[in-house]
Write a protein that holds these residues in place. Structure first.
Motif, PDB file in Angstrom:
ATOM      1  N   MET A 137     -57.406   3.373  -8.546  1.00 49.29           N
ATOM      2  CA  MET A 137     -56.925   3.913  -7.451  1.00 49.29           C
ATOM      3  C   MET A 137     -58.277   3.235  -6.324  1.00 49.29           C
ATOM      4  O   MET A 137     -59.170   3.741  -6.590  1.00 49.29           O
ATOM      5  CB  MET A 137     -56.949   5.499  -7.195  1.00 49.29           C
ATOM      6  CG  MET A 137     -56.467   6.015  -5.887  1.00 49.29           C
ATOM      7  SD  MET A 137     -56.240   7.598  -6.006  1.00 49.29           S
ATOM      8  CE  MET A 137     -54.876   7.872  -7.227  1.00 49.29           C
ATOM      9  N   SER A 138     -57.683   2.624  -5.234  1.00 44.74           N
ATOM     10  CA  SER A 138     -58.716   1.929  -4.190  1.00 44.74           C
ATOM     11  C   SER A 138     -59.319   3.083  -3.441  1.00 44.74           C
ATOM     12  O   SER A 138     -58.767   4.092  -3.178  1.00 44.74           O
ATOM     13  CB  SER A 138     -57.937   1.062  -3.543  1.00 44.74           C
ATOM     14  OG  SER A 138     -56.958   1.736  -2.660  1.00 44.74           O
ATOM     15  N   PRO A 139     -60.525   2.789  -2.816  1.00 43.96           N
ATOM     16  CA  PRO A 139     -61.076   3.664  -1.861  1.00 43.96           C
ATOM     17  C   PRO A 139     -60.400   4.261  -0.855  1.00 43.96           C
ATOM     18  O   PRO A 139     -60.272   5.124  -0.146  1.00 43.96           O
ATOM     19  CB  PRO A 139     -62.408   2.963  -1.587  1.00 43.96           C
ATOM     20  CG  PRO A 139     -62.768   2.046  -2.653  1.00 43.96           C
ATOM     21  CD  PRO A 139     -61.373   1.813  -3.252  1.00 43.96           C
ATOM     22  N   GLU A 140     -59.538   3.037  -0.437  1.00 40.27           N
ATOM     23  CA  GLU A 140     -58.791   3.122   0.889  1.00 40.27           C
ATOM     24  C   GLU A 140     -57.770   4.319   0.676  1.00 40.27           C
ATOM     25  O   GLU A 140     -57.555   5.184   1.534  1.00 40.27           O
ATOM     26  CB  GLU A 140     -57.670   1.827   1.189  1.00 40.27           C
ATOM     27  CG  GLU A 140     -57.025   2.038   2.304  1.00 40.27           C
ATOM     28  CD  GLU A 140     -56.297   0.647   2.570  1.00 40.27           C
ATOM     29  OE1 GLU A 140     -55.449   0.402   2.143  1.00 40.27           O
ATOM     30  OE2 GLU A 140     -56.871   0.126   3.478  1.00 40.27           O
ATOM     31  N   PHE A 141     -56.989   4.401  -0.670  1.00 40.16           N
ATOM     32  CA  PHE A 141     -56.126   5.240  -0.817  1.00 40.16           C
ATOM     33  C   PHE A 141     -56.761   6.973  -1.085  1.00 40.16           C
ATOM     34  O   PHE A 141     -56.221   7.649  -0.599  1.00 40.16           O
ATOM     35  CB  PHE A 141     -55.267   4.995  -2.099  1.00 40.16           C
ATOM     36  CG  PHE A 141     -54.144   5.598  -2.575  1.00 40.16           C
ATOM     37  CD1 PHE A 141     -52.748   5.364  -1.633  1.00 40.16           C
ATOM     38  CD2 PHE A 141     -54.098   6.756  -3.087  1.00 40.16           C
ATOM     39  CE1 PHE A 141     -51.603   6.066  -1.855  1.00 40.16           C
ATOM     40  CE2 PHE A 141     -52.997   7.548  -3.478  1.00 40.16           C
ATOM     41  CZ  PHE A 141     -51.621   7.200  -2.680  1.00 40.16           C
ATOM     42  N   VAL A 175     -50.607   9.813   9.801  1.00 46.07           N
ATOM     43  CA  VAL A 175     -51.351   9.012  10.597  1.00 46.07           C
ATOM     44  C   VAL A 175     -51.734   7.382  10.273  1.00 46.07           C
ATOM     45  O   VAL A 175     -51.768   6.426  10.866  1.00 46.07           O
ATOM     46  CB  VAL A 175     -52.325   9.483  11.200  1.00 46.07           C
ATOM     47  CG1 VAL A 175     -52.278  10.853  12.092  1.00 46.07           C
ATOM     48  CG2 VAL A 175     -53.322   9.908  10.194  1.00 46.07           C
ATOM     49  N   PHE A 176     -51.565   7.485   8.776  1.00 46.73           N
ATOM     50  CA  PHE A 176     -51.956   6.250   8.240  1.00 46.73           C
ATOM     51  C   PHE A 176     -51.073   5.990   7.082  1.00 46.73           C
ATOM     52  O   PHE A 176     -50.775   6.779   6.229  1.00 46.73           O
ATOM     53  CB  PHE A 176     -53.305   6.172   7.876  1.00 46.73           C
ATOM     54  CG  PHE A 176     -53.955   5.259   6.951  1.00 46.73           C
ATOM     55  CD1 PHE A 176     -53.618   3.714   7.323  1.00 46.73           C
ATOM     56  CD2 PHE A 176     -54.267   5.471   5.800  1.00 46.73           C
ATOM     57  CE1 PHE A 176     -54.173   2.879   6.417  1.00 46.73           C
ATOM     58  CE2 PHE A 176     -54.502   4.279   4.808  1.00 46.73           C
ATOM     59  CZ  PHE A 176     -54.596   3.070   5.213  1.00 46.73           C
ATOM     60  N   VAL A 177     -50.481   4.618   6.925  1.00 46.11           N
ATOM     61  CA  VAL A 177     -49.743   4.336   5.955  1.00 46.11           C
ATOM     62  C   VAL A 177     -50.472   3.610   4.971  1.00 46.11           C
ATOM     63  O   VAL A 177     -50.785   2.319   5.271  1.00 46.11           O
ATOM     64  CB  VAL A 177     -48.164   3.432   6.221  1.00 46.11           C
ATOM     65  CG1 VAL A 177     -47.532   3.382   5.249  1.00 46.11           C
ATOM     66  CG2 VAL A 177     -47.849   4.188   7.410  1.00 46.11           C
ATOM     67  N   PRO A 178     -50.785   3.855   3.844  1.00 47.92           N
ATOM     68  CA  PRO A 178     -51.608   3.054   2.766  1.00 47.92           C
ATOM     69  C   PRO A 178     -50.560   2.197   1.897  1.00 47.92           C
ATOM     70  O   PRO A 178     -49.428   2.401   1.875  1.00 47.92           O
ATOM     71  CB  PRO A 178     -52.348   4.093   1.788  1.00 47.92           C
ATOM     72  CG  PRO A 178     -51.148   5.293   1.733  1.00 47.92           C
ATOM     73  CD  PRO A 178     -50.575   5.223   3.094  1.00 47.92           C
ATOM     74  N   GLU A 179     -51.178   1.355   1.047  1.00 55.27           N
ATOM     75  CA  GLU A 179     -50.410   0.694   0.106  1.00 55.27           C
ATOM     76  C   GLU A 179     -50.066   1.751  -1.151  1.00 55.27           C
ATOM     77  O   GLU A 179     -50.917   2.500  -1.667  1.00 55.27           O
ATOM     78  CB  GLU A 179     -51.248  -0.369  -0.545  1.00 55.27           C
ATOM     79  CG  GLU A 179     -51.545  -1.672   0.296  1.00 55.27           C
ATOM     80  CD  GLU A 179     -50.123  -2.215   0.689  1.00 55.27           C
ATOM     81  OE1 GLU A 179     -49.427  -2.571  -0.420  1.00 55.27           O
ATOM     82  OE2 GLU A 179     -50.028  -3.015   1.872  1.00 55.27           O
ATOM     83  N   PRO A 180     -48.799   1.568  -1.571  1.00 58.30           N
ATOM     84  CA  PRO A 180     -48.363   2.603  -2.628  1.00 58.30           C
ATOM     85  C   PRO A 180     -49.003   2.364  -3.846  1.00 58.30           C
ATOM     86  O   PRO A 180     -49.481   1.366  -4.369  1.00 58.30           O
ATOM     87  CB  PRO A 180     -46.756   2.235  -2.845  1.00 58.30           C
ATOM     88  CG  PRO A 180     -46.147   1.436  -1.717  1.00 58.30           C
ATOM     89  CD  PRO A 180     -47.654   0.788  -1.066  1.00 58.30           C
ATOM     90  N   VAL A 181     -49.342   3.586  -4.405  1.00 59.16           N
ATOM     91  CA  VAL A 181     -50.042   3.886  -5.704  1.00 59.16           C
ATOM     92  C   VAL A 181     -49.495   4.475  -6.826  1.00 59.16           C
ATOM     93  O   VAL A 181     -48.990   5.821  -6.419  1.00 59.16           O
ATOM     94  CB  VAL A 181     -51.501   4.399  -5.562  1.00 59.16           C
ATOM     95  CG1 VAL A 181     -52.161   4.395  -6.851  1.00 59.16           C
ATOM     96  CG2 VAL A 181     -52.319   3.413  -4.635  1.00 59.16           C
ATOM     97  N   GLY A 182     -49.059   3.983  -7.843  1.00 59.15           N
ATOM     98  CA  GLY A 182     -48.330   4.634  -8.939  1.00 59.15           C
ATOM     99  C   GLY A 182     -46.937   5.432  -8.339  1.00 59.15           C
ATOM    100  O   GLY A 182     -46.333   4.977  -7.903  1.00 59.15           O
ATOM    101  N   GLY A 183     -46.763   6.755  -8.729  1.00 63.05           N
ATOM    102  CA  GLY A 183     -45.398   7.262  -8.311  1.00 63.05           C
ATOM    103  C   GLY A 183     -45.772   8.057  -7.053  1.00 63.05           C
ATOM    104  O   GLY A 183     -44.648   8.746  -6.448  1.00 63.05           O
ATOM    105  N   ILE A 184     -46.774   8.221  -6.377  1.00 66.76           N
ATOM    106  CA  ILE A 184     -46.929   8.651  -5.238  1.00 66.76           C
ATOM    107  C   ILE A 184     -46.179   8.012  -4.007  1.00 66.76           C
ATOM    108  O   ILE A 184     -46.466   6.836  -3.820  1.00 66.76           O
ATOM    109  CB  ILE A 184     -48.171   8.965  -4.641  1.00 66.76           C
ATOM    110  CG1 ILE A 184     -49.010   9.782  -5.754  1.00 66.76           C
ATOM    111  CG2 ILE A 184     -48.568   9.462  -3.308  1.00 66.76           C
ATOM    112  CD1 ILE A 184     -50.679   9.743  -5.418  1.00 66.76           C
ATOM    113  N   GLY A 185     -45.289   8.895  -3.643  1.00 65.25           N
ATOM    114  CA  GLY A 185     -44.205   8.171  -2.462  1.00 65.25           C
ATOM    115  C   GLY A 185     -42.695   7.884  -2.973  1.00 65.25           C
ATOM    116  O   GLY A 185     -42.197   7.683  -2.140  1.00 65.25           O
ATOM    117  N   ASN A 186     -42.780   8.231  -4.132  1.00 70.23           N
ATOM    118  CA  ASN A 186     -41.380   8.192  -4.676  1.00 70.23           C
ATOM    119  C   ASN A 186     -40.417   9.354  -4.091  1.00 70.23           C
ATOM    120  O   ASN A 186     -40.896  10.531  -4.460  1.00 70.23           O
ATOM    121  CB  ASN A 186     -41.313   8.338  -6.039  1.00 70.23           C
ATOM    122  CG  ASN A 186     -39.908   7.944  -6.755  1.00 70.23           C
ATOM    123  OD1 ASN A 186     -39.086   9.034  -6.785  1.00 70.23           O
ATOM    124  ND2 ASN A 186     -39.751   6.653  -7.215  1.00 70.23           N
TER     125      ASN A 186
END
Length: 313
Positions: A1-5, A88-99
């Motif tokens: 998991m990236s620091p940005e996420f 307010v901010f849209v990150p790159e999807p990681v794993g199942g978060i956002g499904n």
């Protein structure tokens, strides 16, 4: 998991917890103005939550562990669900978060335990509220699935982050069908948050209450958690609606200026939507229980029409 996420997780959770009570107060304020009253202060919901936290928690002698864990499970499920909907901010999807399917299951989990807690205390009011909630859920959940399926067909993805990225990239309505989806999402918002004409969140009249009946036996900090989770649920559904339909201002880069601008614009859009909800509730009376399916049918029809258009276009 990236620091940005990881930073996104912290920012999104902090923002939704900070502003969720504000929208509840805004809706109450608008409804009071339409009735010729001054209404509560804008920070009244914050004061109420702070007061409830300081009060003693009392359990019914008939209750079990379900009553004790429900507030924690409820707020945990809703907060995790809130991570699926960027404010307010849209990150790159990681794993199942956002499904989008997992989002629906998290919302259903919170609702299931709230209904169980209404039954657990052995109160006739709680049992009546839980029974009504499950009856409405049996009707609205197929409609909710169709509405979210329409979103999937329009954006060609199951991930909400990718939906928001596509919507933010256009800066405007990417397709006219989103207007119909917006109407459907508004109906889902009204039903899922138990607002007029489905339920009146400001009454304890036993003949009509649904949501209030289920949390009637909650007290102290447990009641504060239940009220806060309801406010967060309202905010995430509002964010899903306004950030997909009116995406301008949503930040796709992690910068202080971009995040601040996105937060201000989200507050403006959220304030307008809260005003619309207040006006909508003030212009209608609570519907009879057996007339509610006619309201759900509108969202079902629009979403089904969108799916047909997307399939054959």
């Amino acid at each position: 998991m990236s620091p940005e996420f990881i930073l996104y997780l912290v920012i999104n959770t902090a923002v939704v917890l900070a502003i969720a009570p504000l929208f509840i107060s805004l809706i109450k304020k608008v409804k009071a103005w339409t009735q010729g009253r001054r209404g509560p202060p804008l920070f009244q919901t914050y004061f109420m939550l702070a007061k409830l936290v300081k009060k003693e928690v009392i359990y019914s002698p008939h209750s079990s562990w379900i009553m004790r864990v429900t507030p924690i499970i409820n707020i945990a499920a809703i907060l995790v669900a809130a991570l699926f909907v960027p404010l307010v901010f849209v990150p790159e999807p990681v794993g199942g978060i956002g499904n989008i399917i997992l989002l629906l299951y998290l919302l259903a989990l919170a609702k299931f335990f709230m209904a169980l807690a209404g039954l657990d205390a052995g109160s006739s009011f709680g049992g009546m509220g839980s029974s009504r909630e499950m009856s409405i859920s049996a009707i609205i959940e197929p409609t909710t699935i169709i509405v979210f399926a329409a979103l999937v067909f329009v954006f060609k993805t199951l991930n909400i982050f990718e939906m928001f990225t596509l919507s933010a990239a256009s800066g405007t309505l990417s397709t006219p069908t989103l207007i119909l989806i917006g109407i459907s999402l508004f109906i889902i918002l009204i039903v899922e948050t138990s607002r007029i004409p489905v339920d009146n969140p400001e009454t304890h009249l036993e003949l009509t209450m649904i949501h209030e009946g289920m949390i009637l036996e909650q007290s102290g900090s447990n009641l504060a958690l239940m009220e806060l989770s309801a406010a967060v649920k309202l905010t995430l559904l509002m964010a899903l609606l306004i950030n997909l339909i009116i995406p301008f201002g949503l930040s796709t880069t992690l910068s202080a200026a971009g995040l601040l601008l996105a937060l201000v614009l989200f507050l403006v859009k959220g304030t307008v939507l809260a005003g619309v909800i207040g006006l909508f509730e003030s212009s209608m009376a609570k519907m009879r229980f057996f007339r509610l399916p006619s309201l759900f049918a509108m969202a079902f029809f629009f979403s089904t029409l969108i799916i047909i258009i997307e399939v054959f276009s």
